[in-house]
Design a protein around this motif. Structure first.
Motif, PDB file in Angstrom:
ATOM      1  N   LEU A  87      -3.821  -4.456  35.641  1.00 51.86           N
ATOM      2  CA  LEU A  87      -3.333  -5.673  36.293  1.00 51.86           C
ATOM      3  C   LEU A  87      -4.180  -6.873  35.902  1.00 51.86           C
ATOM      4  O   LEU A  87      -3.668  -7.990  35.726  1.00 51.86           O
ATOM      5  CB  LEU A  87      -3.326  -5.498  37.807  1.00 51.86           C
ATOM      6  CG  LEU A  87      -1.986  -5.080  38.438  1.00 51.86           C
ATOM      7  CD1 LEU A  87      -0.979  -6.218  38.329  1.00 51.86           C
ATOM      8  CD2 LEU A  87      -1.426  -3.818  37.785  1.00 51.86           C
ATOM      9  N   GLU A  88      -5.482  -6.657  35.755  1.00 52.54           N
ATOM     10  CA  GLU A  88      -6.351  -7.758  35.336  1.00 52.54           C
ATOM     11  C   GLU A  88      -6.012  -8.205  33.917  1.00 52.54           C
ATOM     12  O   GLU A  88      -6.122  -9.388  33.590  1.00 52.54           O
ATOM     13  CB  GLU A  88      -7.813  -7.322  35.426  1.00 52.54           C
ATOM     14  CG  GLU A  88      -8.296  -7.118  36.860  1.00 52.54           C
ATOM     15  CD  GLU A  88      -9.705  -6.569  36.937  1.00 52.54           C
ATOM     16  OE1 GLU A  88     -10.303  -6.326  35.852  1.00 52.54           O
ATOM     17  OE2 GLU A  88     -10.209  -6.377  38.057  1.00 52.54           O
ATOM     18  N   GLU A  89      -5.585  -7.269  33.088  1.00 47.45           N
ATOM     19  CA  GLU A  89      -5.269  -7.598  31.698  1.00 47.45           C
ATOM     20  C   GLU A  89      -3.866  -8.181  31.531  1.00 47.45           C
ATOM     21  O   GLU A  89      -3.665  -9.125  30.770  1.00 47.45           O
ATOM     22  CB  GLU A  89      -5.417  -6.358  30.817  1.00 47.45           C
ATOM     23  CG  GLU A  89      -5.197  -6.619  29.336  1.00 47.45           C
ATOM     24  CD  GLU A  89      -5.539  -5.416  28.473  1.00 47.45           C
ATOM     25  OE1 GLU A  89      -5.390  -5.511  27.240  1.00 47.45           O
ATOM     26  OE2 GLU A  89      -5.960  -4.368  29.028  1.00 47.45           O
ATOM     27  N   TYR A  90      -2.898  -7.636  32.252  1.00 52.41           N
ATOM     28  CA  TYR A  90      -1.505  -8.012  32.018  1.00 52.41           C
ATOM     29  C   TYR A  90      -0.835  -8.703  33.200  1.00 52.41           C
ATOM     30  O   TYR A  90       0.339  -9.058  33.129  1.00 52.41           O
ATOM     31  CB  TYR A  90      -0.683  -6.759  31.667  1.00 52.41           C
ATOM     32  CG  TYR A  90      -1.157  -6.040  30.434  1.00 52.41           C
ATOM     33  CD1 TYR A  90      -1.011  -6.608  29.172  1.00 52.41           C
ATOM     34  CD2 TYR A  90      -1.762  -4.777  30.524  1.00 52.41           C
ATOM     35  CE1 TYR A  90      -1.442  -5.947  28.030  1.00 52.41           C
ATOM     36  CE2 TYR A  90      -2.206  -4.111  29.391  1.00 52.41           C
ATOM     37  CZ  TYR A  90      -2.052  -4.698  28.149  1.00 52.41           C
ATOM     38  OH  TYR A  90      -2.486  -4.045  27.017  1.00 52.41           O
ATOM     39  N   GLY A  91      -1.575  -8.888  34.293  1.00 51.20           N
ATOM     40  CA  GLY A  91      -0.964  -9.366  35.528  1.00 51.20           C
ATOM     41  C   GLY A  91      -0.253 -10.701  35.431  1.00 51.20           C
ATOM     42  O   GLY A  91       0.720 -10.942  36.163  1.00 51.20           O
ATOM     43  N   ASP A  92      -0.696 -11.575  34.537  1.00 44.94           N
ATOM     44  CA  ASP A  92      -0.060 -12.894  34.411  1.00 44.94           C
ATOM     45  C   ASP A  92       1.313 -12.806  33.756  1.00 44.94           C
ATOM     46  O   ASP A  92       2.094 -13.776  33.825  1.00 44.94           O
ATOM     47  CB  ASP A  92      -0.946 -13.836  33.586  1.00 44.94           C
ATOM     48  CG  ASP A  92      -2.210 -14.236  34.324  1.00 44.94           C
ATOM     49  OD1 ASP A  92      -2.243 -14.093  35.559  1.00 44.94           O
ATOM     50  OD2 ASP A  92      -3.169 -14.685  33.660  1.00 44.94           O
ATOM     51  N   ASN A  93       1.619 -11.672  33.139  1.00 42.35           N
ATOM     52  CA  ASN A  93       2.873 -11.537  32.391  1.00 42.35           C
ATOM     53  C   ASN A  93       3.808 -10.484  32.970  1.00 42.35           C
ATOM     54  O   ASN A  93       4.764 -10.070  32.308  1.00 42.35           O
ATOM     55  CB  ASN A  93       2.563 -11.202  30.930  1.00 42.35           C
ATOM     56  CG  ASN A  93       1.821 -12.322  30.235  1.00 42.35           C
ATOM     57  OD1 ASN A  93       2.237 -13.476  30.285  1.00 42.35           O
ATOM     58  ND2 ASN A  93       0.702 -11.996  29.604  1.00 42.35           N
ATOM     59  N   ILE A  94       3.541 -10.044  34.204  1.00 39.90           N
ATOM     60  CA  ILE A  94       4.423  -9.117  34.895  1.00 39.90           C
ATOM     61  C   ILE A  94       4.562  -9.573  36.340  1.00 39.90           C
ATOM     62  O   ILE A  94       3.766 -10.382  36.819  1.00 39.90           O
ATOM     63  CB  ILE A  94       3.920  -7.662  34.820  1.00 39.90           C
ATOM     64  CG1 ILE A  94       2.531  -7.531  35.452  1.00 39.90           C
ATOM     65  CG2 ILE A  94       3.893  -7.180  33.378  1.00 39.90           C
ATOM     66  CD1 ILE A  94       1.973  -6.114  35.399  1.00 39.90           C
ATOM     67  N   VAL A  95       5.575  -9.059  37.037  1.00 36.98           N
ATOM     68  CA  VAL A  95       5.899  -9.551  38.379  1.00 36.98           C
ATOM     69  C   VAL A  95       5.943  -8.386  39.361  1.00 36.98           C
ATOM     70  O   VAL A  95       6.656  -7.398  39.141  1.00 36.98           O
ATOM     71  CB  VAL A  95       7.263 -10.280  38.384  1.00 36.98           C
ATOM     72  CG1 VAL A  95       7.624 -10.724  39.797  1.00 36.98           C
ATOM     73  CG2 VAL A  95       7.235 -11.468  37.431  1.00 36.98           C
ATOM     74  N   GLU A  96       5.190  -8.493  40.444  1.00 38.31           N
ATOM     75  CA  GLU A  96       5.210  -7.467  41.481  1.00 38.31           C
ATOM     76  C   GLU A  96       6.534  -7.489  42.240  1.00 38.31           C
ATOM     77  O   GLU A  96       6.992  -8.551  42.658  1.00 38.31           O
ATOM     78  CB  GLU A  96       4.052  -7.677  42.466  1.00 38.31           C
ATOM     79  CG  GLU A  96       4.035  -6.658  43.595  1.00 38.31           C
ATOM     80  CD  GLU A  96       3.114  -7.057  44.731  1.00 38.31           C
ATOM     81  OE1 GLU A  96       3.536  -6.912  45.895  1.00 38.31           O
ATOM     82  OE2 GLU A  96       1.992  -7.534  44.454  1.00 38.31           O
ATOM     83  N   LEU A  97       7.122  -6.300  42.432  1.00 39.40           N
ATOM     84  CA  LEU A  97       8.368  -6.168  43.182  1.00 39.40           C
ATOM     85  C   LEU A  97       8.153  -5.507  44.540  1.00 39.40           C
ATOM     86  O   LEU A  97       9.102  -5.359  45.305  1.00 39.40           O
ATOM     87  CB  LEU A  97       9.391  -5.365  42.366  1.00 39.40           C
ATOM     88  CG  LEU A  97       9.782  -5.965  41.015  1.00 39.40           C
ATOM     89  CD1 LEU A  97      10.679  -5.004  40.248  1.00 39.40           C
ATOM     90  CD2 LEU A  97      10.461  -7.317  41.186  1.00 39.40           C
ATOM     91  N   GLY A  98       6.924  -5.122  44.839  1.00 33.83           N
ATOM     92  CA  GLY A  98       6.636  -4.554  46.145  1.00 33.83           C
ATOM     93  C   GLY A  98       6.235  -3.102  46.091  1.00 33.83           C
ATOM     94  O   GLY A  98       6.479  -2.384  45.108  1.00 33.83           O
ATOM     95  N   ALA A  99       5.604  -2.634  47.167  1.00 35.94           N
ATOM     96  CA  ALA A  99       5.147  -1.251  47.294  1.00 35.94           C
ATOM     97  C   ALA A  99       6.234  -0.393  47.942  1.00 35.94           C
ATOM     98  O   ALA A  99       6.865  -0.811  48.902  1.00 35.94           O
ATOM     99  CB  ALA A  99       3.873  -1.186  48.127  1.00 35.94           C
ATOM    100  N   TRP A 100       6.443   0.804  47.411  1.00 41.68           N
ATOM    101  CA  TRP A 100       7.442   1.702  47.991  1.00 41.68           C
ATOM    102  C   TRP A 100       6.813   2.909  48.685  1.00 41.68           C
ATOM    103  O   TRP A 100       7.494   3.675  49.374  1.00 41.68           O
ATOM    104  CB  TRP A 100       8.453   2.173  46.943  1.00 41.68           C
ATOM    105  CG  TRP A 100       7.896   2.783  45.690  1.00 41.68           C
ATOM    106  CD1 TRP A 100       7.569   2.140  44.529  1.00 41.68           C
ATOM    107  CD2 TRP A 100       7.633   4.178  45.469  1.00 41.68           C
ATOM    108  NE1 TRP A 100       7.106   3.046  43.605  1.00 41.68           N
ATOM    109  CE2 TRP A 100       7.145   4.295  44.144  1.00 41.68           C
ATOM    110  CE3 TRP A 100       7.776   5.325  46.242  1.00 41.68           C
ATOM    111  CZ2 TRP A 100       6.780   5.520  43.585  1.00 41.68           C
ATOM    112  CZ3 TRP A 100       7.417   6.550  45.704  1.00 41.68           C
ATOM    113  CH2 TRP A 100       6.927   6.634  44.382  1.00 41.68           C
ATOM    114  N   ASN A 101       5.499   3.104  48.518  1.00 43.14           N
ATOM    115  CA  ASN A 101       4.793   4.181  49.211  1.00 43.14           C
ATOM    116  C   ASN A 101       3.349   3.728  49.391  1.00 43.14           C
ATOM    117  O   ASN A 101       2.741   3.215  48.452  1.00 43.14           O
ATOM    118  CB  ASN A 101       4.853   5.474  48.391  1.00 43.14           C
ATOM    119  CG  ASN A 101       4.142   6.649  49.055  1.00 43.14           C
ATOM    120  OD1 ASN A 101       2.929   6.652  49.197  1.00 43.14           O
ATOM    121  ND2 ASN A 101       4.898   7.655  49.452  1.00 43.14           N
TER     122      ASN A 101
END
Length: 296
Positions: A102-116
């Protein structure tokens, strides 16, 4: 805009996915006229990722989407998601296991939420092993053939074990082997079946706890972290390309008991990935309330 071609590493992973999903990797056939579009899901070779990804593949294909599943190492999956080779990944462990990615790629992906929110990393041993804590493992290493059996070298669990668990508990004298999750499970099955001691890196939720007589070693120093959550993440364009699916993934919830039920059906009671589609169809019929939650 159509996503770029997969890198060679991802293409290799796609070939491996044939064994997981029974789908034809690299299929370039034209979508049917009533197709709602093609969704590319990246996954690591972890059983909850395989189960949940195949579950959503089934549900979405029933509704007219085309879904491709591609298996690769975590680094390649996160890279592919950040570059748009994948639309979505459904098995991101936070705040510990995949934090480096996440530290490496977090700016280029989008969180959709936790399912568990019930996931934990573990070091597990056979239930009748003569120790109960990681503090006892070094002094009793010979009882476990001086071996700790791990999973994929690129897994977050492997990094935590190497960087934190082993030095904290003085396990440098043990051979820490890393290969793959299926290889670890094969050794676990063989050892427990023969009544031998074995120590493996594992995690909950996982169907192995129902299939084999296991117990988790206590971790008094907290090296494996607290309970984690399993998240879905999308590419930067996923919510625009598939807004309805994105909203449903944001609302998706699956507790560990339900996940165990699906994993048991897919892996514990079955050893042929070609049966996943039929198993999921039957499992959804047996769990109508949960099935309805996926299509709402």
């Amino acid at each position: 805009m159509k996503k770029r071609l997969l890198t060679s590493a991802l293409a290799i992973g796609a070939a491996g996915m044939l064994a997981l999903s029974g789908c034809a990797a690299g299929d370039t056939s034209e979508a049917s006229g009533d197709s709602k579009g093609t969704i590319d899901i990246g996954l690591f070779n972890w059983d909850e990722a395989i189960a949940v990804s195949n579950l959503w593949k089934h549900v979405l294909e029933e509704e007219g989407y085309e879904v491709n599943l591609t298996d690769a190492d975590p680094g390649a999956v996160f890279l592919g998601l950040s570059e748009g080779d994948f639309d979505v990944v459904l098995d991101v462990w936070l705040p510990l296991t995949h934090q480096d990615y996440l530290e490496e790629y977090g700016d280029n992906i989008v969180e959709l939420g936790a399912w568990n929110d019930e996931a934990v990393l573990t070091i597990a041993v056979n239930e009748d092993a003569p120790i109960d804590s990681l503090e006892e493992l070094a002094d009793n290493a010979d009882l476990f053939n001086n071996q700790l059996v791990g999973i994929e070298p690129g897994a977050g669990l492997t990094t935590v074990t190497t960087d934190t668990v082993i030095p904290t508990y003085g396990l440098e004298g043990m051979e820490y082997t890393t290969s793959s999750t299926p290889a670890m499970l094969s050794e676990l099955k063989a050892a427990t079946g023969a009544g031998e001691n074995i120590a493996v890196t594992l995690w909950r939720p996982h169907w192995a706890y129902d299939a084999f007589p296991l117990k988790d070693l206590e971790d008094p120093e907290g090296t494996l972290g607290e309970a984690e959550s399993l998240y879905s993440y999308g590419s930067l364009t996923f919510e625009d390309d598939f807004p309805e699916v994105a909203e449903r993934l944001k609302a998706f919830r699956m507790d560990s008991e339900t996940l165990h039920s699906l994993e048991n059906a897919m892996f514990n009671e079955n050893d042929d990935p070609a049966n996943y589609e039929a198993i999921i169809t039957e499992w959804l019929a047996d769990n109508p309330d949960f099935a309805d939650s996926l299509t709402a």
